[in-house]
Design a protein around this motif. Structure first.
Motif, mmCIF file in Angstrom:
data_model
loop_
_atom_site.group_PDB
_atom_site.id
_atom_site.type_symbol
_atom_site.label_atom_id
_atom_site.label_comp_id
_atom_site.label_asym_id
_atom_site.label_seq_id
_atom_site.Cartn_x
_atom_site.Cartn_y
_atom_site.Cartn_z
ATOM 1 N N ASP A 85 1.055 -1.368 0.150
ATOM 2 C CA ASP A 85 0.058 0.009 -0.239
ATOM 3 C C ASP A 85 0.921 1.152 -0.016
ATOM 4 O OD1 ASP A 85 -2.447 -0.992 -0.204
ATOM 5 O OD2 ASP A 85 -3.107 -0.825 1.788
ATOM 6 N N ASP A 224 -2.958 -2.335 -5.718
ATOM 7 C CA ASP A 224 -2.841 -3.558 -5.375
ATOM 8 C C ASP A 224 -4.315 -4.085 -5.327
ATOM 9 O OD1 ASP A 224 -3.114 -2.257 -3.121
ATOM 10 O OD2 ASP A 224 -1.826 -3.895 -1.978
ATOM 11 N N THR A 226 -6.326 -6.280 -3.963
ATOM 12 C CA THR A 226 -6.460 -7.274 -2.890
ATOM 13 C C THR A 226 -7.722 -7.510 -2.811
ATOM 14 O OG1 THR A 226 -6.487 -5.367 -1.361
ATOM 15 C CG2 THR A 226 -4.417 -6.447 -1.856
ATOM 16 N N ASP D 44 -5.061 4.077 -1.262
ATOM 17 C CA ASP D 44 -5.034 3.208 0.054
ATOM 18 C C ASP D 44 -3.802 3.628 0.905
ATOM 19 O OD1 ASP D 44 -6.893 1.645 -0.877
ATOM 20 O OD2 ASP D 44 -5.511 -0.239 -1.532
HETATM 21 MG MG LIG Z 1 -4.082 -1.597 -1.515
#
Ligand SMILES: [Mg+2]
Ligand code: SF4
Ligand code: SF4
Ligand SMILES: [Mg+2]
Ligand SMILES: [Mg+2]
Ligand SMILES: [Mg+2]
Ligand SMILES: [Mg+2]
Ligand SMILES: [Mg+2]
Ligand SMILES: [Mg+2]
Ligand SMILES: [Mg+2]
Ligand SMILES: [Mg+2]
Ligand SMILES: [Mg+2]
Lengths: 341, 85, 381, 341, 381, 85
Positions: A85, A224, A226, D44
Motif C-alpha cells: 500500500d 494492488d 487485494t 490506499d
Molecule cells: Mg491496497
C-alpha cells in the motif's frame, strides 16, 4: 523468571497485562525476531530520520483464516500488504509498525512461527518493524491473531500517483496472474478442500514499483487488487478518476487452477483476492515501455496490458469476453460465496 | 442453474469416493451415484458428487457438428459473396 | 479445461450465430424460454443476445432454486436457525436472500444465530458429528441435480444413527414448474412461448424423457442444452429449426451428458427417500401441484419439519416487485420500477436479484451497460 | 443503493468484502466523520509533507470492554493513546492512521458513535486521521470493535528523549492523579458495579508536552503510565536506564474514589491504568521549573514531583510509604484481578 | 476514607513502636504468628518489621484460603470447569493458582474451559439464571468471613429452585488450623510460638470467644487485631505485654468490629447450611480434623460434589517447595531455594507465591529490596 | 486475609440491600446478615456483603488510646532527654 515456553505454551491474559509477562513476550518473541536498533531502545515509539520527499503512510488490519497457507501466513501477509500500500504511491517504504491482537489460548508456537515469518518478510523487503503493540483478548473474543501493520515511506521527487489520475486513452496493466491468493485460501476451507498446484502470491512489490516509476515516471496510478480483486479495484479507480474502462478478457492472466476452482465454486476470478499483484495505469504512449520494464523484473514477468481507459460518465468497467461478447465488470456485490447454482 | 463441471477421475478410493482432477486441481469427490466408473472417465461434478458420466464420443460429435456448421456458414458466405460480386 | 474451453470458442459461436441468422424467418418472432438460470448466466456472461437476430427473444425462466424459494419457507429456516440449540447449514446461495422484514440468514447470523455455509451436503454430516450437543439442520434446496446428494446424506445419517441431524427439505421439480408456466391462466398476462431451452444438469439426472409431455400436451418444443455458450447457440438453432419446420419434439443438444433415461441409480435413490408433495408454493408461480419433494415416513426422524413441528409460513412479497411476471416471461427486469434503485444485488428486494443467476441480477451485472448504451443512443437520437 | 441504516443496522460480513458495501461503509461513515483532504483522495495510503526533524512513529491496538465509559470510548481512547505515545518522544504528532476490526453483528449506531468520537478527538487534538482500513470478522471471532491507531510526528530540533536517559539524582514527576481510567473501567464491570464520581482521564497530552519540552529541553524522558500503571511504567524506565527509583507515597496524587475502589477490590492504585497522564524524568536542577510549567498547563495542574532516580544495579523501584515504611514497587505480576483476600 | 486513614498514621505508628521498644525484654525473643494473610500484607506494605526491635519476630501463618487450598481440590475444580456443560465461577484470587501439571483455572480457560471471575457470589446466581442451558458451579473458597455469603446464596438458590446451580464448597475454619499448628508433631520441625495475632475480619463473624481455647489449652495468648498498621502495632504491643506479664488471654484490639459472640445471625445461617467435615487437607498442614465445611443433606441438590459425583483427588506438591514449613512458621521464604528463581508471582511454583497475601509473594513483592539491601551490606562488610 | 472495608450505609433499599458509600464511591451491598441497620451506620463490607456493624465509639476509643500512647512516649522521651542532658 523462566523463559516463555514456545513449544507448548499458549497466550494468556497475563501477556497483555502490561506487566512483567507482557515485557517478557515482547523481549523473548517480538524484539528477538524483529531485532533492530529502534525496537532495542524499548520505547513506546520509534524515532528515525526519513530521506527528503513527500511522506506516505498506509495501514491495514489483517484477519485471515487459516493463519497459515501455501505461500505465506498472516505474518508475511501483514508485512507485504502494508509495504504494497505504501509502494502503490510510488514510494519507497522505510519503516513498519505492528499491532497484535492475540486471543487467549493461542499457541505460542504458532505465534512464534508468525512472528518469525514477519521478521523474515521485513528483512527480505529491507523494511524494519520499528515499533509495535500487543493486546490479548479473552478466548472467544478474537480469532487467534489479528495483525495491524502501518508503514511509512517516501515518494521520490516528481511523482504524484493517485487513483484519480486515470485519463481516457490510458492503458491498464496488471503485473501477473490474478486470483492466486484467494483460491489458495479457499482451497483450505474445511469441506471445500481441494489441492491445487498454486500458492498465495503474497509478496512485497516495492522493488517492482521502484523499477517502474524510475523508468516511467508518467505512471498515473498504481493499486494492488487485494480484497475484491481486479474487478472491484478497477471499479474503484474508474470511480475515482470518473472514467470508464474497457478490458480484454483474453489478455488477463489467470492460471488454469484458478479458473478451474472458480468454475466449480461458481466464482469469478476477476473478484478473487490477490496479495502480490498490482494494477498500473499509464499514458498509452508509455505503456509498451512500462510493460517491458515489468517483464524485465522478476515480479512482473507475466505482466500484461489488459485494457484501456475510456470516457464514460457512468464509470462502467466493461470487458470484451474471450468468447467475443461484451460484459459489464461491476463492483463486487457482497461477498463472493461458493455457490451451487 | 445447477453449477457443475466436467472433471476427470484420477483415482478410485473406494465405493463412495474418488479423486477427481480439473485444470491442475485435485479434489476428493463422492461417486456413489455412478456405477462402473474407471480412472480416466470424465464425470459431471455437482456439490461434490459425480452426477453423470460424460460421453466423450458424444462430446466430439458435438464439436464436429459445430465445426461443420462453421464450414457451412463459410460456404454460404462464399456463395453470397459470389452472388454479390 | 477439457470439455469446457472447447465449448466457449468465439469464432465457432459467430458461425453458429450466422446459421441462426440465415435460417430465421424474418416474418415471425421466436420467443424462447431458457428455463434454467445456468442458461441465463451464460447468455449474459458471453453476450449471446448480441449474436442473435432481433426476432429471436430469450425469456428468463424460473430455473434458480434460490429465486423461487417462497419467503415463507425461508422464514421457517431463519426461525430454525435462531433456535439456540440449532445450527442451520446450507449452500452459500441461500445466505443473502431476504426473507420477511428483510432479514436474511446472513443477518440472522450477524444477530447471533448459528448459520454455516456448505459446499457439499457431506459437510452437514460432519458438522452434526462435531457438535453432538447441537441440532444440525441441513436446509436443502435445489432442483433434481441437487436432490440425489441430499438423499444420499439422509440415508447415510440413518445408517450412522445420527440423532442430532435433520434435513429441512425444499427440493423442487423442474417439469412441474414448466407445466405451471404453460398452464398459467390468461389473467396472469400474455404468455407467448414458442419453445424451451431445457436444463443441462437437471437433465443429466432426470433424462430427456421427462420433457416428452411438453411437445405432446402443448405442442411446445424442448431442446436440452449444455450450459456453455456454444451449447446455448446450437440449441437455439435447433429450436429455430423445429419451429420453422413446424415440429415439436424433445431434442437433446447436450448428448455428452444427458441420456433419455438419466441417472437411474440417482432416480431410484430419490424415490426411496422422497415423495412428491401435493402442492408447493413457487415464488412468482404461486402454488404448483406435485412440484416439490418431502422426506418419506421411513426417514421421518431425519425430517426437520417433523422434528421441530414446523408450521408452514406465508411470507409477504414486496408488492412492487415484478419477479412473478419476470419468472413467467411476461416482463423484463427493466420493466420493474425498483430495478437498479433501490433493488440491486447488494440490496435485493425481490428474489430475482439475489442469486447472480436470478434474471434481475444477471441483467444488472451483465446487462446494465447495454441498457446504458441504449439510453445513450436514445438521448443522442 | 440505499444508505447505511445507522439507526438499526448492524455490521455484516459484506462490509468487509472490499466491494460496494465496504466502499459505502467507508464513504458514509468513516470518510464523512474524519473528512480531510487525504481521506477524500480515496487512495490506499495518504501522502503528506512533514516539517523537518526526526520522525516518530507509534502504534497501539485498542481492545477495551466496555466500549463506552464515562470520559470517553474506544474511539477517543484510540486517538489519545497513540497521540500520547508519539508525544512522549517530545514530538509534535502530525497524522494518524486507523485500522478497524469489526465483529459481525456490531450495531452500526455504536460504530457511528465511536467514529464520531474519534473524529472529535482527532479534531480537538489537531491531528487528522488520514488513512485507514476496515475488516469484518464473523460473530464470535471478535469483540465488537478493535481499533489500531498509528501516529507519526516530528521531534523539535535538539530533543532526544528516551527511556534509557534517566540518571541518578534526576527527579520523577507525574502530571496528575493516577488510576482514574482503570477504576472507571472497573466500575462498569458487571457484578462489580459501583458508582464513582470519576471518569477516565483519557486525553491527548501533546499540548502539555510541547509546553514542557519548550521550557525544559533537558527532560530525560517522558512516558504515559497506561497498562500496568505508574508502578509498572517506572519499573520499565528503571530497567531501561539501569537505575533505581525512590518514590514518596505522600506526593503521589490519587483521588479518594480511586483509593476507595482499590481498597475494596484489593488492588493497588500504583498499577491501575491511566490514559491521560505522563511521567517525566528530568535533572534535579530543572525539576521545579518543569513542575511550574506543568502546573501552568490545564493538563498538569495536579502535577507533582513524586520521587528521585537513584543508583541501583538491581533497578529496584522503592517507595517511602505514607505510613513511614519503605516498600518495593515491583513489576506488575500478572493481571490485577479483583480479590477477596 | 473514614475508619481507614486514621489507622494508618505514620507518626502514631512510631510512637507505638517506641512503646514496644521500651517495653520488650531484651533478654528474650517474642515469636508472634500473624495467622492471617491480611496481617502479612499490612506488615510488608507498611514496613512494620523495620519498626520493631530485632527480638520481636513475626511468623507468617496459613491465613490465606488460596494458599492452603490443596492441589487435589483445585484439580477437581479444573476438571469441573473443563466439562462442556459447566461454567465454573470463583473469586479472582483462585484463578492463577497452579494445580497439577501447572494448570491453573486461567490456563484451563485459555484452553477453552468456561471460567468466570466473580466479585460477589450473588453474581453466580445471575450467571445461572442467564445460562439456563449450562451448569453453573460456584467454586466457593474462604474462611469464616466468606462463608456466610455463600450460605445466603445457597439458600436463595434453593428458594429460586435453580436447577443449574451448585456450589463446590471449600470453606475452611480458622480455629481448627490454629489448633493444628499448635499440635504439630515434634518431627515437623521446631515450633516456637509465643502468641497469635488473631484475624480481623474472620473474627467479626466468629467472635473473640472462638479463640478462648488457645490460652486455656496451650497457654498461648491471642490478640485479635485489625488489618490497619496501627492495629497491628497495637496488638503486638498487647502481646508483648501479656508475655512480659506472664499472662495468656484472648484480648481484642479490633473492638470496633469484633464482639465476643460475633455475628449470631451469620453463624446461625452457616449452621443451617453447612456441617463440619471429619477432616480436610490443608496445603502445608496436612489433614486437619474438623477444619472445613460441607453442604448439609438438606441442600444436597446444590452440592456440586454430589451433583457431579466428584471424587476426591490428591495432587502432587512440588517437592522442593518449602510452603509447608513456611506455613508452620518453621521457615522463611528466603530459606526456599526456589524463591525468586524460578518461583515468582508470575510463575508461582508453590501456593505461598500465588496470592499477594501468600507469605512468599508478600516477601517477594515488598521484601525483596530488604533482602537486597542486606546482601549489599554483607558484600560491603 | 479477608479483604473488607468499612463503608457507610447511605440508603436502605429493602431487607436485603442497601446503598453504601466510601470515599465518594456508591455501591449496592447485601445487608441480609445484619439486623437493625440504619442510615449512617458503618459496616464491614466483604464480597458485597455487610458482615458486621462498626462500633464508632470503640473506634474513637482505640484512636484515643493510640494518642495517649503517643503522649506517653513523648513523656518518656522527654524524661530520657532530661536524664541524658
Ligand atoms: Mg491496497
Ligand atoms: S428488480 Fe428487484 S424488485 Fe424488481 S423484479 Fe427484480 S428482484 Fe423484483
Ligand atoms: S518460594 Fe515458591 S516454592 Fe519456595 S516456598 Fe515459596 S511458594 Fe513454595
Ligand atoms: Mg491500507
Ligand atoms: Mg492493502
Ligand atoms: Mg503499546
Ligand atoms: Mg441457532
Ligand atoms: Mg504504542
Ligand atoms: Mg500507548
Ligand atoms: Mg505509552
Ligand atoms: Mg486496506
Ligand atoms: Mg466448561
Amino acid at each position: 523468571m523462566s523463559r516463555l515456553d514456545l513449544k507448548r505454551g499458549t497466550v494468556e491474559m497475563i501477556h497483555g497485562s502490561g506487566g512483567r509477562a507482557s515485557a517478557q513476550l515482547v523481549a523473548e518473541l517480538f524484539a528477538r525476531a524483529f531485532r533492530n536498533e529502534w525496537l532495542d531502545q524499548g520505547n513506546d515509539q520509534a524515532q528515525f530520520d526519513l530521506p527528503p520527499g513527500r511522506v506516505v503512510m498506509a495501514t491495514d488490519s489483517h484477519v485471515i483464516s487459516p493463519l497459515f497457507f501455501p505461500g505465506g501466513d498472516i505474518g508475511s501477509l501483514a508485512v507485504h500488504g502494508t509495504i504494497n500500500d505504501v509502494a502503490m504511491a510510488g514510494a519507497r517504504p522505510c519503516y513498519l509498525a505492528a499491532g497484535f491482537v492475540l486471543e487467549e489460548g493461542f499457541p505460542l508456537a504458532d505465534l512464534a512461527r508468525i512472528v518469525e515469518s514477519m521478521a523474515a518478510a521485513a528483512r527480505e523487503a529491507g523494511v524494519p518493524i520499528v515499533t509495535g503493540d500487543t493486546k490479548v483478548v479473552e478466548r472467544g473474543k478474537g480469532d487467534g491473531v489479528f495483525i495491524t501493520t502501518t508503514g511509512v515511506g517516501v515518494v521520490p521527487e516528481g511523482l504524484r500517483l493517485s487513483g484519480d489520475q486515470a485519463r481516457p486513452g490510458d492503458r491498464i496493466l496488471v503485473s501477473g496472474s490474478i486470483g492466486d491468493h484467494g483460491v489458495t485460501i479457499l482451497s483450505l476451507r474445511e469441506g471445500l478442500g481441494f489441492e491445487a498446484d498454486i500458492g498465495s502470491d503474497s509478496q512485497a512489490l516495492h522493488g517492482l514499483v521502484a523499477a517502474m516509476v524510475e523508468a516511467v515516471p508518467q505512471i498515473r496510478c498504481l493499486r494492488d487488487p487485494t480484497r475484491g480483486g481486479l474487478g472491484n479495484t478497477l471499479n474503484e479507480l474508474a470511480q475515482q478518476s470518473r472514467v470508464g474502462m474497457q478490458l480484454d478478457e483474453r489478455t488477463i492472466p489467470v492460471r488454469e487452477a484458478v479458473r478451474a476452482a472458480c468454475e466449480f465454486l461458481g466464482l469469478d476470478p476477476l473478484y478473487v483476492a490477490n496479495e502480490g499483484k498490482l494494477i498500473a495505469i499509464c499514458p498509452a504512449e508509455h505503456a509498451e515501455q512500462l510493460l517491458a520494464v515489468m517483464h524485465a523484473h522478476p515480479q512482473g514477468r507475466e505482466a500484461a496490458i489488459v485494457g484501456t481507459v475510456v470516457e464514460d460518465p457512468q464509470c462502467f468497467v466493461q470487458m470484451q469476453t474471450q468468447f467475443g461478447g461484451n460484459r459489464m465488470v461491476d463492483w463486487l456485490n457482497g461477498e463472493q460465496l461458493p455457490r451451487i447454482c | 442453474m445447477c453449477l457443475a463441471i466436467p472433471v476427470r477421475i484420477e483415482e478410485l478410493l473406494d465405493e463412495q469416493t474418488a479423486v477427481a482432477c480439473i485444470g491442475g486441481l485435485r479434489k476428493t469427490v463422492n461417486v456413489a451415484l455412478l456405477d462402473d466408473l474407471k480412472v480416466g472417465d470424465y464425470v459431471i461434478l455437482h456439490v461434490g458428487f459425480a452426477l453423470q458420466k460424460l460421453d466423450e464420443a458424444e462430446a466430439q460429435r458435438s464439436l464436429a457438428l459445430f465445426a461443420e456448421m462453421g464450414q457451412l456458414a463459410e460456404a454460404e458466405r462464399a456463395a453470397l459473396g459470389e452472388m454479390q460480386s | 479445461m477439457k470439455y469446457v474451453d472447447e465449448f466457449r470458442d468465439g469464432a465457432t459461436a459467430r458461425q453458429i450465430a450466422a446459421r441462426i441468422a440465415a435460417e430465421v424467418d424474418p416474418g415471425r418472432e421466436y420467443r424462447l424460454m431458457e428455463f434454467c438460470g445456468g442458461h441465463t448466466h451464460a447468455i449474459f456472461r458471453y453476450g449471446i443476445p448480441g449474436l442473435l437476430p432481433d426476432n429471436v427473444r430469450l425469456i428468463h425462466g424460473p430455473g434458480c432454486p434460490v429465486c423461487v424459494m417462497p419467503i415463507g419457507r425461508l422464514d421457517m429456516a431463519i426461525e430454525l436457525a435462531r433456535r439456540p440449540e440449532v445450527i442451520l447449514c446450507t449452500y452459500g446461495d441461500m445466505l443473502r436472500v431476504p426473507a420477511s422484514g428483510r432479514v436474511s440468514l446472513l443477518k440472522a447470523r450477524a444477530e447471533g444465530a448459528a448459520v454455516r455455509m456448505l459446499y457439499s451436503p457431506v459437510e452437514a454430516l460432519k458438522l452434526a458429528q462435531d457438535h453432538p450437543d447441537k441440532q444440525v439442520v441441513f436446509f436443502a434446496i435445489g432442483f433434481e441435480t441437487t436432490t440425489p446428494p441430499t438423499a444420499l446424506v439422509i440415508e447415510q445419517a440413518q445408517r450412522l444413527g445420527l440423532a442430532n441431524f435433520t434435513v429441512f427439505c425444499n427440493h423442487v421439480l423442474t417439469p412441474a414448474a414448466m407445466h405451471a408456466i404453460l398452464n398459467l391462466p390468461e389473467s396472469a398476462g400474455p404468455l407467448r412461448l414458442d419453445g424451451f431451452l431445457g436444463p443441462a444438469h437437471v437433465s443429466t439426472v432426470i433424462g430427456s424423457a421427462a420433457y416428452e409431455p411438453f411437445p405432446a400436451q402443448y405442442g411446445t418444443p424442448v431442446v436440452i442444452a449444455g450450459f456453455e455458450p456454444l451449447d446455448v447457440l446450437q440449441a437455439i438453432l435447433m429450436l429455430v429449426r423445429q419451429l420453422n419446420e413446424g415440429r415439436a419434439e424433445v431434442e437433446n443438444e447436450f448428448t455428452r451428458a444427458v441420456t433419455r433415461e438419466g441417472n437411474l441409480k440417482a432416480k431410484a435413490l430419490c424415490e426411496r427417500v422422497f415423495e412428491t408433495r401435493e402442492s408447493f408454493e413457487w415464488r412468482g408461480l404461486g402454488a404448483v401441484p406435485h412440484s416439490a419433494l418431502r422426506i418419506r415416513e421411513a426417514y421421518a426422524e431425519l425430517d426437520a419439519e417433523r422434528r421441530f413441528a414446523l408450521e408452514q409460513r406465508t411470507g409477504l412479497e414486496n408488492k412492487a416487485c415484478e419477479c412473478p411476471a419476470i419468472l413467467r416471461g411476461a416482463k423484463n427486469p427493466r420493466d420493474c420500477k425498483l430495478f437498479g434503485n433501490p433493488c440491486t444485488p447488494d440490496n435485493p428486494l425481490g428474489s430475482c436479484m439475489v442469486s447472480s443467476e436470478g434474471a434481475c441480477a444477471a441483467y444488472y451485472s451483465y446487462g446494465r451497460h447495454r441498457e446504458a448504451a441504449a439510453q445513450a443512443v436514445e438521448v443522442r437520437s
